[in-house]
Scaffold this motif. Structure first.
Motif, mmCIF file in Angstrom:
data_model
loop_
_atom_site.group_PDB
_atom_site.id
_atom_site.type_symbol
_atom_site.label_atom_id
_atom_site.label_comp_id
_atom_site.label_asym_id
_atom_site.label_seq_id
_atom_site.Cartn_x
_atom_site.Cartn_y
_atom_site.Cartn_z
ATOM 1 N N THR A 8 0.619 3.927 -3.035
ATOM 2 C CA THR A 8 0.288 5.344 -2.816
ATOM 3 C C THR A 8 1.234 6.245 -3.608
ATOM 4 O O THR A 8 0.810 7.237 -4.217
ATOM 5 N N GLU A 37 0.826 -1.202 0.000
ATOM 6 C CA GLU A 37 0.000 0.000 0.000
ATOM 7 C C GLU A 37 0.865 1.258 0.000
ATOM 8 O O GLU A 37 0.509 2.275 -0.613
ATOM 9 N N GLU A 41 0.065 8.694 -6.684
ATOM 10 C CA GLU A 41 0.291 10.147 -6.578
ATOM 11 C C GLU A 41 1.144 10.696 -7.724
ATOM 12 O O GLU A 41 1.384 11.903 -7.802
#
Length: 409
Positions: free
Chosen positions: A78, A74, A82
């Motif tokens: 992320t 995770e 992004e």
């Protein structure tokens, strides 16, 4: 403006990355040339590639937990979502998706393995309970007690089940051990009661022997002393702290009487000299029983020798201490072997030693669990502190186990 297959930099210094959904803003670069901007974010992409590669390797080759692996995945996802890097982000996402599948597969494998281990532990503990309940009815106090202690050690080495099942099995296991301990305690309490009855009986025999010691009714009194001796043997052994004193008084009273009788019947000296020769032979026969290796056989053999000894009659007074001392030395050695056996099977002393060992073992197991929890939580300082405490507890446990071995456990 500068660009490559996966990104570009416009005239304002804004950096873009190309994705299937179109261009996404990566960031703004004002510190140098557009090429430097692309190179910077391409390096960040390479960093993600390396990070994913390392995670793939950890998942494949180490015991990384599913939870920790998922957290790491995770974290990387992320960064990809992004869009702070220039490169094939979709390829990285695809690698993460495969990694998730791998982690899920390992989670299921471990779940199945844990279920199998639980079933095996349950079967093992049920077998221990069954054996303990059978041993609880045994009268082989020493061997059954040793086996029950071994079962406890085996139990401690097995994984825990769910709390309800584990508690139910432990309750049956503990109840079986308690039932055996109560029966054994009652058995030895009965032995103690028998020794107390023997003490009281021998005190009465001593009182009568001392009352007869000055008698001059040689025949009747000598016959009565023989009866008293038979009663003495039939009474059994008293407690050790009383047995020797009672025997000395009992024998001393007889010595007074028979010494007086010997003075009156001096003509029997020749017979007593022959008695001495026979008793010296019996003393030699008794001495061959030492050292005691088979207590039961030695006791029976000594009893047989002693019965022949008592049947012989008296020996010259000046020779009596030496020859009787030889027999008494053999008797004391056998008595000491009996006492040693009693100490080895003393339930109260063993129970105290086993209780202390159990408490220390529980403390050691608890500390080990706390250390593992601290390590898993990343609290190495706490784990190191607990490890030092564990060393001290382990040393005490080792000492307690050594003491328990003295009881044959």
């Amino acid at each position: 403006m500068s660009s490559d297959p996966w990104g570009r930099v416009d005239e304002t210094g804004t950096v873009y990355v190309r994705t299937a959904e179109g261009e996404k803003v990566v960031g703004s670069w004002q510190a140098g040339t557009p090429e430097e901007a692309l190179a910077y974010f391409e390096r960040k992409y390479e960093g993600l590639v390396v990070e994913i590669g390392l995670l793939e390797k950890r998942v494949k080759t180490t015991d990384l937990s599913a939870k920790d692996a998922q957290t790491a995945i995770e974290h990387i996802r992320t960064q990809i979502d992004e869009h702070h890097a220039v490169g094939d982000l979709a390829a990285l996402s695809a690698r993460l998706d495969k990694l998730v599948e791998s982690v899920d597969s390992r989670r299921e494998e471990r779940k199945a393995q844990k279920a199998k281990q639980t079933d095996e532990a349950r079967a093992a503990k049920e077998a221990l309970v069954t054996e303990a309940e059978e041993l609880a009815r045994s009268e082989q106090w020493r061997s059954a007690g040793e086996r029950l202690r071994a079962l406890v050690d085996t139990w401690k080495g097995l994984p825990r089940l769910d709390r309800k099942s584990d508690d139910e099995l432990w309750h049956r296991f503990s109840h079986a051990r308690s039932a055996f301990s109560k029966r054994r305690k009652a058995h030895f309490a009965q032995l103690d009661a028998q020794r107390e009855d023997a003490r009281k009986a021998k005190e009465r025999l001593v009182a009568e022997a001392e009352a007869l010691q000055n008698s001059t009714d040689w025949g009747a009194t000598a016959a009565r002393y023989r009866e008293l001796m038979a009663d003495w043997k039939a009474a059994g052994r008293a407690q050790r702290e009383h047995e020797d004193d009672l025997w000395n008084r009992f024998r001393g009273a007889q010595d007074v009487f028979f010494a007086a009788r010997s003075g009156v019947f001096a003509e029997r000296d020749a017979e007593q000299t022959e008695n001495l020769k026979l008793k010296e032979e019996l003393a030699g026969e008794a001495e061959k029983l030492l050292p005691v290796t088979d207590l039961k056989a030695a006791r029976a053999a000594f009893r047989a020798v002693n019965e022949r000894w008592e049947a012989i009659g008296h020996v010259p007074r000046d020779a009596r201490p030496k020859v009787e001392g030889r027999m008494h030395a053999v008797e004391r050695a056998i008595q000491e072997a009996e006492e040693a056996e009693w100490r080895r099977t003393n339930p109260e002393a063993r129970a105290r030693a086993a209780g202390l060992t159990g408490q220390l073992q529980d403390a050691v197991d608890k500390l080990r669990g706390q250390i593992e929890a601290a390590r898993a939580a990343g609290n190495d300082a706490k784990a190191d502190k607990l490890s030092k405490e564990l060393e001290g507890r382990q040393a005490l446990l080792d000492q307690a186990l050594k003491g328990l071995e003295e009881f044959g456990g």
